[in-house]
Motif scaffolding. Structure first.
Motif, PDB file in Angstrom:
ATOM      1  N   PRO A 205      56.258  46.881  27.601  1.00  0.00           N
ATOM      2  CA  PRO A 205      55.927  47.553  26.344  1.00  0.00           C
ATOM      3  C   PRO A 205      54.556  48.214  26.406  1.00  0.00           C
ATOM      4  O   PRO A 205      53.681  47.788  27.152  1.00  0.00           O
ATOM      5  CB  PRO A 205      55.933  46.407  25.322  1.00  0.00           C
ATOM      6  N   VAL A 206      54.364  49.255  25.610  1.00  0.00           N
ATOM      7  CA  VAL A 206      53.070  49.932  25.557  1.00  0.00           C
ATOM      8  C   VAL A 206      52.342  49.638  24.244  1.00  0.00           C
ATOM      9  O   VAL A 206      51.307  50.212  23.971  1.00  0.00           O
ATOM     10  CB  VAL A 206      53.244  51.465  25.714  1.00  0.00           C
ATOM     11  N   GLU A 207      52.879  48.695  23.447  1.00  0.00           N
ATOM     12  CA  GLU A 207      52.271  48.415  22.156  1.00  0.00           C
ATOM     13  C   GLU A 207      50.860  47.861  22.292  1.00  0.00           C
ATOM     14  O   GLU A 207      50.049  47.958  21.361  1.00  0.00           O
ATOM     15  CB  GLU A 207      53.136  47.417  21.369  1.00  0.00           C
ATOM     16  N   ASP A 208      50.542  47.244  23.438  1.00  0.00           N
ATOM     17  CA  ASP A 208      49.207  46.690  23.622  1.00  0.00           C
ATOM     18  C   ASP A 208      48.168  47.773  23.841  1.00  0.00           C
ATOM     19  O   ASP A 208      46.974  47.483  23.862  1.00  0.00           O
ATOM     20  CB  ASP A 208      49.198  45.716  24.810  1.00  0.00           C
ATOM     21  N   GLY A 209      48.586  49.002  24.040  1.00  0.00           N
ATOM     22  CA  GLY A 209      47.648  50.098  24.183  1.00  0.00           C
ATOM     23  C   GLY A 209      47.603  50.669  25.585  1.00  0.00           C
ATOM     24  O   GLY A 209      48.127  50.101  26.545  1.00  0.00           O
ATOM     25  N   VAL A 210      46.940  51.820  25.686  1.00  0.00           N
ATOM     26  CA  VAL A 210      46.803  52.523  26.956  1.00  0.00           C
ATOM     27  C   VAL A 210      45.574  51.993  27.697  1.00  0.00           C
ATOM     28  O   VAL A 210      44.483  51.945  27.126  1.00  0.00           O
ATOM     29  CB  VAL A 210      46.660  54.044  26.710  1.00  0.00           C
ATOM     30  N   PRO A 211      45.714  51.591  28.976  1.00  0.00           N
ATOM     31  CA  PRO A 211      44.556  51.083  29.722  1.00  0.00           C
ATOM     32  C   PRO A 211      43.480  52.154  29.882  1.00  0.00           C
ATOM     33  O   PRO A 211      43.785  53.328  30.116  1.00  0.00           O
ATOM     34  CB  PRO A 211      45.155  50.711  31.087  1.00  0.00           C
ATOM     35  N   PHE A 212      42.218  51.737  29.765  1.00  0.00           N
ATOM     36  CA  PHE A 212      41.083  52.654  29.865  1.00  0.00           C
ATOM     37  C   PHE A 212      39.993  52.027  30.727  1.00  0.00           C
ATOM     38  O   PHE A 212      39.392  51.033  30.349  1.00  0.00           O
ATOM     39  CB  PHE A 212      40.551  52.978  28.464  1.00  0.00           C
ATOM     40  N   PHE A 213      39.761  52.608  31.916  1.00  0.00           N
ATOM     41  CA  PHE A 213      38.634  52.227  32.760  1.00  0.00           C
ATOM     42  C   PHE A 213      37.465  53.129  32.388  1.00  0.00           C
ATOM     43  O   PHE A 213      37.444  54.313  32.729  1.00  0.00           O
ATOM     44  CB  PHE A 213      38.984  52.378  34.240  1.00  0.00           C
ATOM     45  N   ASP A 214      36.482  52.558  31.707  1.00  0.00           N
ATOM     46  CA  ASP A 214      35.360  53.327  31.178  1.00  0.00           C
ATOM     47  C   ASP A 214      34.137  53.152  32.082  1.00  0.00           C
ATOM     48  O   ASP A 214      33.484  52.116  32.077  1.00  0.00           O
ATOM     49  CB  ASP A 214      35.045  52.860  29.757  1.00  0.00           C
ATOM     50  N   ASN A 215      33.853  54.184  32.858  1.00  0.00           N
ATOM     51  CA  ASN A 215      32.675  54.193  33.728  1.00  0.00           C
ATOM     52  C   ASN A 215      31.656  55.224  33.251  1.00  0.00           C
ATOM     53  O   ASN A 215      30.941  55.822  34.056  1.00  0.00           O
ATOM     54  CB  ASN A 215      33.087  54.519  35.166  1.00  0.00           C
ATOM     55  N   SER A 216      31.594  55.430  31.940  1.00  0.00           N
ATOM     56  CA  SER A 216      30.687  56.432  31.411  1.00  0.00           C
ATOM     57  C   SER A 216      29.229  56.018  31.527  1.00  0.00           C
ATOM     58  O   SER A 216      28.330  56.871  31.528  1.00  0.00           O
ATOM     59  CB  SER A 216      31.025  56.733  29.947  1.00  0.00           C
ATOM     60  N   GLY A 217      28.959  54.729  31.635  1.00  0.00           N
ATOM     61  CA  GLY A 217      27.596  54.238  31.767  1.00  0.00           C
ATOM     62  C   GLY A 217      27.393  53.488  33.061  1.00  0.00           C
ATOM     63  O   GLY A 217      28.213  53.549  33.978  1.00  0.00           O
ATOM     64  N   SER A 218      26.298  52.771  33.152  1.00  0.00           N
ATOM     65  CA  SER A 218      25.976  52.043  34.380  1.00  0.00           C
ATOM     66  C   SER A 218      26.784  50.764  34.531  1.00  0.00           C
ATOM     67  O   SER A 218      26.893  50.218  35.635  1.00  0.00           O
ATOM     68  CB  SER A 218      24.481  51.709  34.402  1.00  0.00           C
ATOM     69  N   VAL A 219      27.360  50.256  33.432  1.00  0.00           N
ATOM     70  CA  VAL A 219      28.154  49.030  33.470  1.00  0.00           C
ATOM     71  C   VAL A 219      29.612  49.381  33.176  1.00  0.00           C
ATOM     72  O   VAL A 219      29.932  49.831  32.071  1.00  0.00           O
ATOM     73  CB  VAL A 219      27.646  48.000  32.447  1.00  0.00           C
ATOM     74  N   PRO A 220      30.512  49.212  34.157  1.00  0.00           N
ATOM     75  CA  PRO A 220      31.916  49.549  33.912  1.00  0.00           C
ATOM     76  C   PRO A 220      32.552  48.616  32.873  1.00  0.00           C
ATOM     77  O   PRO A 220      32.165  47.448  32.752  1.00  0.00           O
ATOM     78  CB  PRO A 220      32.570  49.387  35.295  1.00  0.00           C
ATOM     79  N   ALA A 221      33.504  49.153  32.139  1.00  0.00           N
ATOM     80  CA  ALA A 221      34.179  48.360  31.109  1.00  0.00           C
ATOM     81  C   ALA A 221      35.657  48.701  31.138  1.00  0.00           C
ATOM     82  O   ALA A 221      36.054  49.797  31.527  1.00  0.00           O
ATOM     83  CB  ALA A 221      33.590  48.659  29.742  1.00  0.00           C
ATOM     84  N   PHE A 222      36.472  47.737  30.719  1.00  0.00           N
ATOM     85  CA  PHE A 222      37.899  47.949  30.610  1.00  0.00           C
ATOM     86  C   PHE A 222      38.328  47.581  29.199  1.00  0.00           C
ATOM     87  O   PHE A 222      37.964  46.540  28.669  1.00  0.00           O
ATOM     88  CB  PHE A 222      38.669  47.095  31.611  1.00  0.00           C
ATOM     89  N   ARG A 223      39.130  48.440  28.602  1.00  0.00           N
ATOM     90  CA  ARG A 223      39.689  48.146  27.290  1.00  0.00           C
ATOM     91  C   ARG A 223      41.013  48.891  27.166  1.00  0.00           C
ATOM     92  O   ARG A 223      41.446  49.570  28.088  1.00  0.00           O
ATOM     93  CB  ARG A 223      38.730  48.525  26.162  1.00  0.00           C
ATOM     94  N   ARG A 224      41.643  48.740  26.009  1.00  0.00           N
ATOM     95  CA  ARG A 224      42.909  49.422  25.757  1.00  0.00           C
ATOM     96  C   ARG A 224      42.799  50.266  24.505  1.00  0.00           C
ATOM     97  O   ARG A 224      42.201  49.849  23.506  1.00  0.00           O
ATOM     98  CB  ARG A 224      44.070  48.426  25.643  1.00  0.00           C
TER      99      ARG A 224
END
Length: 226
Positions: A205-224
């Motif tokens: 299912p995709v209800e949990d959201g679209v994966p997002f690897f956020d490397n916009s800053g110096s510390v990488p983050a992952f969210r949906r």
């Protein structure tokens, strides 16, 4: 390269075109040139930076409201349609395949779209499903805020094996079975996206959201993106 000297982050769109008429699903991939400034010699999906003209392109069909809503998270107004147009244009330029429907353009055709329009088609965004987002980490020669779209090859107008009109940006264009694709020389993020797509095609299912690897800053983050 220091973070201060890092190049600007450009919006980009990529198409994961999936074919399901064989023993297992296959994805369309090509190899970047050895001398390319970004990801040389790597196998990738068709895609690239969004052009300014992509924001004003007419569609035969629009992106689904759910895709637009997820893209709108921290996005500039109107970016969703521009990303869809950019994805379709890049697919056309790099592979010669048309994700569109027959139709006449209502006004002047932007320069980057003239060859596409000459085929007698308007871009059809309804076939695209937003499945992944990733920002290139600092320190790379080019950086992109890339949105990955999944589309079924059945939506292609014409022969999905006809790459005669492709540019020379990608070589070795071919349909790769999902099980074999991850054994190619891939960028890290492409491996991750392939895993997500494989799970999606198996019915995750995709209800949990679209994966997002956020490397916009110096510390990488992952969210949906929900």
């Amino acid at each position: 390269m220091s973070e201060a000297a890092s190049p600007p982050i450009r919006d980009a769109a990529t198409v994961l075109l999936v074919r399901r008429d064989g023993n297992e699903p296959a994805v369309l991939m090509g190899q970047r040139g050895a001398g390319a400034a970004f990801m040389p010699s790597k196998y990738v999906f068709p895609g690239g930076a969004v052009d300014a003209a992509d924001a004003s392109v007419p569609f035969a069909s629009e992106l689904a409201p759910g895709c637009l809503a997820r893209i709108a998270d921290f996005a500039a107004p109107g970016l969703g349609p521009a990303l869809a147009a950019g994805a379709i244009r890049e697919l056309w330029e790099e592979t010669g395949l048309i994700l569109g429907a027959p139709g006449a353009w209502p006004g002047p055709v932007p320069e980057g779209w003239r060859d596409f329009a000459a085929t007698g088609h308007l871009p059809a965004a309804a076939a695209l499903s937003f499945v992944f987002r990733a920002i290139t980490p600092p320190g790379r020669p080019r950086r992109f805020d890339a949105r990955f779209f999944l589309a079924d090859a059945a939506a292609i107008a014409g022969d999905p094996d006809d790459f005669a009109r492709a540019s020379d940006e990608l070589s070795h264009l071919h349909w790769v079975p999902l099980g074999a694709a991850r054994r190619l020389n891939l960028p890290f993020i492409t491996e991750v996206v392939l895993g997500e797509v494989a799970a999606h095609l198996k019915g995750a299912p995709v209800e949990d959201g679209v994966p997002f690897f956020d490397n916009s800053g110096s510390v990488p983050a992952f969210r949906r993106l929900v």
